[in-house]
Motif scaffolding. Structure first.
Motif, mmCIF file in Angstrom:
data_model
loop_
_atom_site.group_PDB
_atom_site.id
_atom_site.type_symbol
_atom_site.label_atom_id
_atom_site.label_comp_id
_atom_site.label_asym_id
_atom_site.label_seq_id
_atom_site.Cartn_x
_atom_site.Cartn_y
_atom_site.Cartn_z
ATOM 1 N N SER A 1 0.762 -1.291 -0.027
ATOM 2 C CA SER A 1 -0.004 -0.104 0.018
ATOM 3 C C SER A 1 0.907 1.425 -0.022
ATOM 4 C CB SER A 1 -1.000 0.059 1.247
ATOM 5 O OG SER A 1 -1.557 1.147 1.219
ATOM 6 N N ALA B 1 2.457 1.556 -3.556
ATOM 7 C CA ALA B 1 1.631 2.112 -4.197
ATOM 8 C C ALA B 1 1.286 3.705 -3.979
ATOM 9 C CB ALA B 1 0.350 1.569 -4.353
ATOM 10 N N THR C 1 4.529 0.345 -10.759
ATOM 11 C CA THR C 1 4.194 0.876 -12.097
ATOM 12 C C THR C 1 3.021 1.755 -11.797
ATOM 13 O OG1 THR C 1 2.806 -0.986 -12.609
ATOM 14 C CG2 THR C 1 4.589 -1.325 -13.122
ATOM 15 N N VAL D 1 -3.192 5.719 -11.947
ATOM 16 C CA VAL D 1 -3.368 4.438 -11.448
ATOM 17 C C VAL D 1 -1.858 3.919 -10.833
ATOM 18 C CG1 VAL D 1 -3.803 1.990 -11.995
ATOM 19 C CG2 VAL D 1 -5.083 3.934 -12.898
ATOM 20 N N SER D 2 -1.764 3.617 -9.760
ATOM 21 C CA SER D 2 -0.551 3.152 -9.245
ATOM 22 C C SER D 2 -0.674 1.964 -8.829
ATOM 23 C CB SER D 2 -0.012 4.084 -8.208
ATOM 24 O OG SER D 2 1.335 3.815 -7.581
ATOM 25 N N ARG D 3 0.249 1.081 -9.373
ATOM 26 C CA ARG D 3 0.418 -0.496 -8.557
ATOM 27 C C ARG D 3 1.443 -0.897 -8.039
ATOM 28 N NH1 ARG D 3 -2.196 -0.656 -13.776
ATOM 29 N NH2 ARG D 3 -4.566 -1.261 -13.841
ATOM 30 N N VAL E 1 3.002 -4.733 -6.917
ATOM 31 C CA VAL E 1 2.987 -6.112 -6.996
ATOM 32 C C VAL E 1 3.919 -7.029 -6.501
ATOM 33 C CG1 VAL E 1 2.057 -8.060 -8.449
ATOM 34 C CG2 VAL E 1 1.390 -5.688 -8.922
ATOM 35 N N ALA F 1 -1.188 -7.745 -4.349
ATOM 36 C CA ALA F 1 -0.844 -6.318 -4.935
ATOM 37 C C ALA F 1 -1.764 -5.329 -4.360
ATOM 38 C CB ALA F 1 -1.487 -6.435 -6.516
ATOM 39 N N SER F 2 -1.284 -4.056 -4.550
ATOM 40 C CA SER F 2 -2.236 -2.927 -4.243
ATOM 41 C C SER F 2 -2.408 -1.893 -5.286
ATOM 42 C CB SER F 2 -1.344 -2.163 -2.783
ATOM 43 O OG SER F 2 -2.166 -1.221 -2.335
ATOM 44 N N LYS F 3 -3.371 -1.462 -5.318
ATOM 45 C CA LYS F 3 -3.786 -0.477 -6.481
ATOM 46 C C LYS F 3 -4.443 0.864 -5.964
ATOM 47 C CE LYS F 3 -7.049 -0.857 -9.777
ATOM 48 N NZ LYS F 3 -7.586 -1.224 -10.807
ATOM 49 N N THR G 1 -6.054 4.101 -7.418
ATOM 50 C CA THR G 1 -6.586 5.032 -8.533
ATOM 51 C C THR G 1 -6.978 6.404 -8.073
ATOM 52 O OG1 THR G 1 -7.514 2.954 -9.637
ATOM 53 C CG2 THR G 1 -8.382 4.833 -10.281
ATOM 54 N N SER H 1 -7.423 -0.373 -3.783
ATOM 55 C CA SER H 1 -8.016 -1.676 -3.849
ATOM 56 C C SER H 1 -6.841 -2.764 -3.798
ATOM 57 C CB SER H 1 -8.860 -1.767 -4.948
ATOM 58 O OG SER H 1 -7.930 -1.517 -6.294
#
Length: 346
Positions: A41, A44, A91, A309-311, A313, A318-320, A322, A346
């Motif tokens: 988190s 991200a 990313t 949008v930051s991810r 992994v 994974a944490s995303k 937006t 998310s």
């Protein structure tokens, strides 16, 4: 008898030890998973911060916003992540809000009248998509636009636009019933509540594209000094718009030139872009476009609202994030900042 008692006691102790070990191991695994989730988190969030820094730097150095700039190039975004000490597991993607068709611009600032330029834009955008669907007739495009206008306008359900528009009385007849918003929408997914917009039309199918990826609920500008009063100019950044949106900007007889415009915009030599796309009229330099005329009230080459949008992994975790951000000047320092309009983890 003593031996049996001893064996039973040992067995009980072993069972207790095994259960205690299982519980400790389970707690350790849960704790490790939570720690990993928390770390992802924050990574991200760091990616989001890096993306906002790119946008602020871009605003400082350039006047136009184009797909040729670092914020729009994956390799440049990866370089920024590395400079901030973030690994390849982080990313980010950055999308210009003004590269999409702005739903709320369909209604004028007075909240009642339809914006004719935007109405024509929607017709050019929707008609080819609707024509590919067997479950929609020739009038579906006009009916959908009318229903969108009724959903957005502030007329308090006084009048229905066209023959097949829709106001609250129609929506209250559905199961379950609901009311028309009669105000600007806040999320594109809300379009699914509008008469005529089906999930297949919004999201697309294997055989036909959907409208969802090419529309946005953002693109507002502050009207006057109050941040509570917004306007939706509806101008599209021709230097960042995808092909489907470029087609909608073009007259119907010239829509096949959208691909040529996109190719001209992306043309490079030795990884260096060779065509200037910082002027709204650059499209006339694309092959076959010299005689094309796009309504100047529909185009721009600047923007200050972006979707990030930051991810992060790692393995199966994974944490995303937006977020929609607004570039602006800080009123106290005068420096450029990115104000977060929406944030979803998310």
């Amino acid at each position: 008898m003593a031996l049996l008692v001893t064996i039973a006691a040992v067995a009980i102790l072993i069972a207790i030890t095994v259960e205690a070990h299982r519980q400790v191991r389970s707690e350790l695994l849960v704790s490790a998973a939570k720690r990993n989730e928390q770390e992802l988190s924050w990574e991200a969030r760091a990616g989001l911060t890096a993306a906002m820094a790119m946008l602020i730097e871009d605003k400082r150095n350039t006047k136009a916003d184009t797909l040729q700039e670092p914020w729009a190039q994956p390799e440049e975004r990866m370089r920024m992540m590395a400079e901030m000490g973030l690994g390849p597991e982080v990313t980010v993607e950055i999308t210009d809000c003004l590269s999409r068709i702005q739903i709320n611009a369909l209604v004028k600032q007075n909240g009642k009248d339809v914006n004719e330029a935007q109405q024509n834009l929607w017709d050019r955008f929707l008609r080819p998509i609707v024509s590919e669907r067997d479950d929609m007739d020739l009038n579906a495009t006009t009916d959908i636009i009318n229903s969108m206008k009724d959903w957005l306008d502030h007329d308090d359900d006084d009048a229905v636009t066209g023959v097949n528009g829709a106001e609250t009385d129609y929506y209250e007849s559905l199961d379950p019933p609901y009311k028309a918003r009669n105000a600007p929408i806040t999320e594109t997914a809300e379009m699914l509540f509008i008469k005529g917009i089906t999930p297949d039309l919004f999201s697309g199918t294997a055989d036909a594209p959907g409208i969802g990826p090419n529309v946005t609920a953002y693109g507002s500008q502050i009207l006057g000094e109050s941040k509570d009063k917004l306007q939706y100019p509806g101008k599209i950044n021709i230097s960042t718009a995808p092909v489907a949106v470029l087609k909608a900007l073009l007259p119907p007889e010239d829509q096949d030139l959208a691909e040529a415009m996109a190719a001209y915009r992306d043309l490079r030599e030795s990884n260096t872009f060779i065509n200037d796309i910082t002027d709204p009229g650059w499209y006339k330099n694309a092959p076959g476009c010299s005689e094309v005329n796009i309504d100047p009230n529909l185009v721009t080459v600047t923007s200050d609202q972006f979707v990030i949008v930051s991810r992060a992994v790692r393995g199966d975790s994974a944490s995303k994030i937006t977020a929609v951000v607004q570039r602006e000047k800080d009123q106290q320092t005068g420096k450029g900042v990115c104000r977060i309009l929406t944030f979803r983890l998310s």
